[in-house]
Design an enzyme around this catalytic site. Structure first.
Site, PDB file in Angstrom:
ATOM      1  N   LYS A  24     -16.798   2.330  -6.701  1.00 13.71           N
ATOM      2  CA  LYS A  24     -16.151   3.636  -6.506  1.00 13.71           C
ATOM      3  C   LYS A  24     -14.628   3.510  -6.605  1.00 13.71           C
ATOM      4  CE  LYS A  24     -17.817   4.010  -2.332  1.00 13.71           C
ATOM      5  NZ  LYS A  24     -18.479   2.683  -2.226  1.00 13.71           N
ATOM      6  N   ARG A  99     -19.045  10.486   4.303  1.00 22.36           N
ATOM      7  CA  ARG A  99     -19.955   9.368   4.550  1.00 22.36           C
ATOM      8  C   ARG A  99     -21.016   9.705   5.577  1.00 22.36           C
ATOM      9  NH1 ARG A  99     -16.339   5.019   2.941  1.00 22.36           N
ATOM     10  NH2 ARG A  99     -17.556   3.129   2.892  1.00 22.36           N
ATOM     11  N   ARG A 137     -14.900 -10.374  -4.169  1.00 23.57           N
ATOM     12  CA  ARG A 137     -13.737  -9.481  -4.251  1.00 23.57           C
ATOM     13  C   ARG A 137     -12.523 -10.144  -3.592  1.00 23.57           C
ATOM     14  NH1 ARG A 137     -14.200  -3.391  -2.453  1.00 23.57           N
ATOM     15  NH2 ARG A 137     -15.050  -4.287  -0.535  1.00 23.57           N
ATOM     16  N   ARG A 170     -11.066  -9.267   1.920  1.00 25.83           N
ATOM     17  CA  ARG A 170     -11.010  -8.177   2.906  1.00 25.83           C
ATOM     18  C   ARG A 170     -11.808  -8.601   4.135  1.00 25.83           C
ATOM     19  NH1 ARG A 170     -12.391  -2.371   0.269  1.00 25.83           N
ATOM     20  NH2 ARG A 170     -13.795  -2.271   2.048  1.00 25.83           N
ATOM     21  N   ARG A 181     -22.348  -3.033   7.003  1.00 26.14           N
ATOM     22  CA  ARG A 181     -21.867  -1.897   6.193  1.00 26.14           C
ATOM     23  C   ARG A 181     -23.020  -1.307   5.375  1.00 26.14           C
ATOM     24  NH1 ARG A 181     -17.329  -4.608   2.951  1.00 26.14           N
ATOM     25  NH2 ARG A 181     -17.135  -2.609   1.902  1.00 26.14           N
TER      26      ARG A 181
HETATM   27  P1  AP5 Z   1     -14.933  -1.641  -5.752  1.00 24.96           P
HETATM   28  O1  AP5 Z   1     -14.543  -0.761  -6.886  1.00 24.96           O
HETATM   29  O2  AP5 Z   1     -13.877  -2.062  -4.793  1.00 24.96           O
HETATM   30  O3  AP5 Z   1     -16.212  -1.020  -5.008  1.00 24.96           O
HETATM   31  P2  AP5 Z   1     -16.286   0.122  -3.921  1.00 24.96           P
HETATM   32  O4  AP5 Z   1     -17.518   0.909  -4.208  1.00 24.96           O
HETATM   33  O5  AP5 Z   1     -15.002   0.891  -3.838  1.00 24.96           O
HETATM   34  O6  AP5 Z   1     -16.517  -0.779  -2.633  1.00 24.96           O
HETATM   35  P3  AP5 Z   1     -15.866  -0.746  -1.185  1.00 24.96           P
HETATM   36  O7  AP5 Z   1     -16.408  -1.970  -0.499  1.00 24.96           O
HETATM   37  O8  AP5 Z   1     -14.379  -0.623  -1.211  1.00 24.96           O
HETATM   38  O9  AP5 Z   1     -16.493   0.547  -0.631  1.00 24.96           O
HETATM   39  P4  AP5 Z   1     -16.741   0.927   0.788  1.00 24.96           P
HETATM   40  O10 AP5 Z   1     -17.170   2.312   0.588  1.00 24.96           O
HETATM   41  O11 AP5 Z   1     -17.618   0.064   1.603  1.00 24.96           O
HETATM   42  O12 AP5 Z   1     -15.300   0.663   1.486  1.00 24.96           O
HETATM   43  P5  AP5 Z   1     -14.145   1.655   1.910  1.00 24.96           P
HETATM   44  O13 AP5 Z   1     -12.887   0.982   1.618  1.00 24.96           O
HETATM   45  O14 AP5 Z   1     -14.361   3.042   1.417  1.00 24.96           O
HETATM   46  O15 AP5 Z   1     -15.621  -2.944  -6.379  1.00 24.96           O
HETATM   47  C1  AP5 Z   1     -16.070  -4.016  -5.572  1.00 24.96           C
HETATM   48  C2  AP5 Z   1     -15.878  -5.341  -6.348  1.00 24.96           C
HETATM   49  O16 AP5 Z   1     -16.686  -5.311  -7.518  1.00 24.96           O
HETATM   50  C3  AP5 Z   1     -14.437  -5.569  -6.819  1.00 24.96           C
HETATM   51  O17 AP5 Z   1     -14.157  -6.933  -6.735  1.00 24.96           O
HETATM   52  C4  AP5 Z   1     -14.455  -5.099  -8.294  1.00 24.96           C
HETATM   53  O18 AP5 Z   1     -13.502  -5.794  -9.059  1.00 24.96           O
HETATM   54  C5  AP5 Z   1     -15.884  -5.411  -8.706  1.00 24.96           C
HETATM   55  N1  AP5 Z   1     -16.426  -4.437  -9.665  1.00 24.96           N
HETATM   56  C6  AP5 Z   1     -16.297  -3.092  -9.635  1.00 24.96           C
HETATM   57  N2  AP5 Z   1     -16.941  -2.516 -10.666  1.00 24.96           N
HETATM   58  C7  AP5 Z   1     -17.525  -3.532 -11.364  1.00 24.96           C
HETATM   59  C8  AP5 Z   1     -18.332  -3.580 -12.540  1.00 24.96           C
HETATM   60  N3  AP5 Z   1     -18.706  -2.457 -13.187  1.00 24.96           N
HETATM   61  N4  AP5 Z   1     -18.748  -4.784 -12.974  1.00 24.96           N
HETATM   62  C9  AP5 Z   1     -18.411  -5.941 -12.305  1.00 24.96           C
HETATM   63  N5  AP5 Z   1     -17.612  -5.956 -11.197  1.00 24.96           N
HETATM   64  C10 AP5 Z   1     -17.184  -4.761 -10.727  1.00 24.96           C
HETATM   65  O19 AP5 Z   1     -14.376   1.729   3.504  1.00 24.96           O
HETATM   66  C11 AP5 Z   1     -14.152   0.603   4.324  1.00 24.96           C
HETATM   67  C12 AP5 Z   1     -14.453   0.976   5.767  1.00 24.96           C
HETATM   68  O20 AP5 Z   1     -13.581   2.049   6.188  1.00 24.96           O
HETATM   69  C13 AP5 Z   1     -15.858   1.492   6.052  1.00 24.96           C
HETATM   70  O21 AP5 Z   1     -16.776   0.448   6.253  1.00 24.96           O
HETATM   71  C14 AP5 Z   1     -15.628   2.323   7.327  1.00 24.96           C
HETATM   72  O22 AP5 Z   1     -15.514   1.505   8.442  1.00 24.96           O
HETATM   73  C15 AP5 Z   1     -14.261   2.943   7.058  1.00 24.96           C
HETATM   74  N6  AP5 Z   1     -14.369   4.257   6.394  1.00 24.96           N
HETATM   75  C16 AP5 Z   1     -13.903   4.587   5.157  1.00 24.96           C
HETATM   76  N7  AP5 Z   1     -14.187   5.858   4.879  1.00 24.96           N
HETATM   77  C17 AP5 Z   1     -14.832   6.357   5.958  1.00 24.96           C
HETATM   78  C18 AP5 Z   1     -15.416   7.621   6.252  1.00 24.96           C
HETATM   79  N8  AP5 Z   1     -15.367   8.641   5.371  1.00 24.96           N
HETATM   80  N9  AP5 Z   1     -16.017   7.775   7.451  1.00 24.96           N
HETATM   81  C19 AP5 Z   1     -16.055   6.778   8.365  1.00 24.96           C
HETATM   82  N10 AP5 Z   1     -15.553   5.548   8.125  1.00 24.96           N
HETATM   83  C20 AP5 Z   1     -14.944   5.346   6.937  1.00 24.96           C
END
Ligand code: AP5
Length: 227
Positions: A24, A99, A137, A170, A181
């Site tokens: 994402k 979420r 990552r 991270r 998660r």
């Molecule tokens: P990446 O693009 O970073 O994936 P992502 O889907 O964004 O993964 P995240 O782990 O960042 O998502 P998340 O939703 O758990 O975390 P968030 O920061 O929102 O890609 C991942 C890896 O794969 C990278 O190394 C990339 O290079 C690689 N990659 C990508 N695409 C690829 C492809 N096509 N092929 C090969 N490799 C690829 O949230 C973190 C925390 O914040 C949550 O756990 C929660 O505690 C809190 N939080 C955030 N939002 C909320 C909310 N709305 N409500 C409550 N808590 C929240």
């Protein structure tokens, strides 16, 4: 798809849903770069709040470090304030929000109040691939740029291409936290997809392909939604 295309008469709210590691953040950054649409990543906003040691960051840090979600009330307030900024007038893209069904219902009200239209995409990636992506990552704590040791390494190992800072893993990408998660995703975020499926189209994107191939499909879908 150019910047002008993003400015339709009815502002659009793009939602990128999918499990941790689905891509994402990667795809939303490309969309924002190509279209100029405002990108709102709640994960980045929370990590920034933690780095600045704000009251929000102090509350969020222990929850995020353990793989739990941050309370809805904090996230809803964060989004409500962010979307009043000037760059969101013509629409915005949400990465990581909503979420929970409660967050989705707040967003539905916000979107209706602003006369916006929702465009929802759900990224689908097998669990084994998610685990590989998250364990490999690497992340820049200074500018939040994201890399992967195998699929998108930095030019100089361990150093951010954009700002020269040292890359780290991270804290929530540790194996035991990733498992939590993914549990939170299944329990609290999968119902959000069902919430939107009852209301209109949710475009399923096969996220287990090269970044460029995934983007080609995303671009095609968004272009259709914006025309
Ligand atoms: P990446 O693009 O970073 O994936 P992502 O889907 O964004 O993964 P995240 O782990 O960042 O998502 P998340 O939703 O758990 O975390 P968030 O920061 O929102 O890609 C991942 C890896 O794969 C990278 O190394 C990339 O290079 C690689 N990659 C990508 N695409 C690829 C492809 N096509 N092929 C090969 N490799 C690829 O949230 C973190 C925390 O914040 C949550 O756990 C929660 O505690 C809190 N939080 C955030 N939002 C909320 C909310 N709305 N409500 C409550 N808590 C929240």
């Amino acid at each position: 798809m150019g910047a002008a295309d993003a400015q339709t008469k009815r502002p659009l709210c793009f939602l990128l849903l999918g499990p941790p590691g689905a891509g994402k953040g990667t795809q939303s950054a490309i969309i924002a770069r190509r279209t100029g649409v405002a990108r709102i990543s709640t994960g980045e906003m929370l990590r920034d709040a933690i780095a600045r040691k704000t009251p929000l960051g102090e509350q969020a840090a222990p929850l995020m470090d353990n793989g739990n979600l941050v309370p809805d009330s904090l996230l809803v307030a964060l989004i409500a304030e962010r979307v009043t900024e000037a760059d969101c007038t013509n629409g915005f893209l949400l990465d990581g929000f909503p979420r929970t069904v409660n967050q989705a219902e707040s967003l539905d009200r916000l979107v209706a109040d602003r006369g916006m239209e929702l465009v929802v995409m759900n990224f689908d990636v097998p669990r084994a691939v998610l685990l590989r992506r998250l364990s490999g990552r690497r992340w820049c704590p200074n500018c939040q740029a994201t890399y992967h040791v195998e699929t998108s390494p930095s030019k100089k190992p361990g150093i951010c291409d954009q700002c020269g800072s040292k890359l780290i893993q991270r804290p929530d990408d540790r194996e035991n936290v990733v498992a939590k998660r993914l549990e939170a995703y299944e329990a609290q975020t999968v119902p959000v997809i069902q919430h939107y499926e009852k209301r209109g189209p949710v475009h399923r994107v096969d996220g287990y392909r090269d970044v460029d191939d995934v983007f080609a499909e995303v671009e095609q879908y968004l272009t259709g939604a914006m025309s």
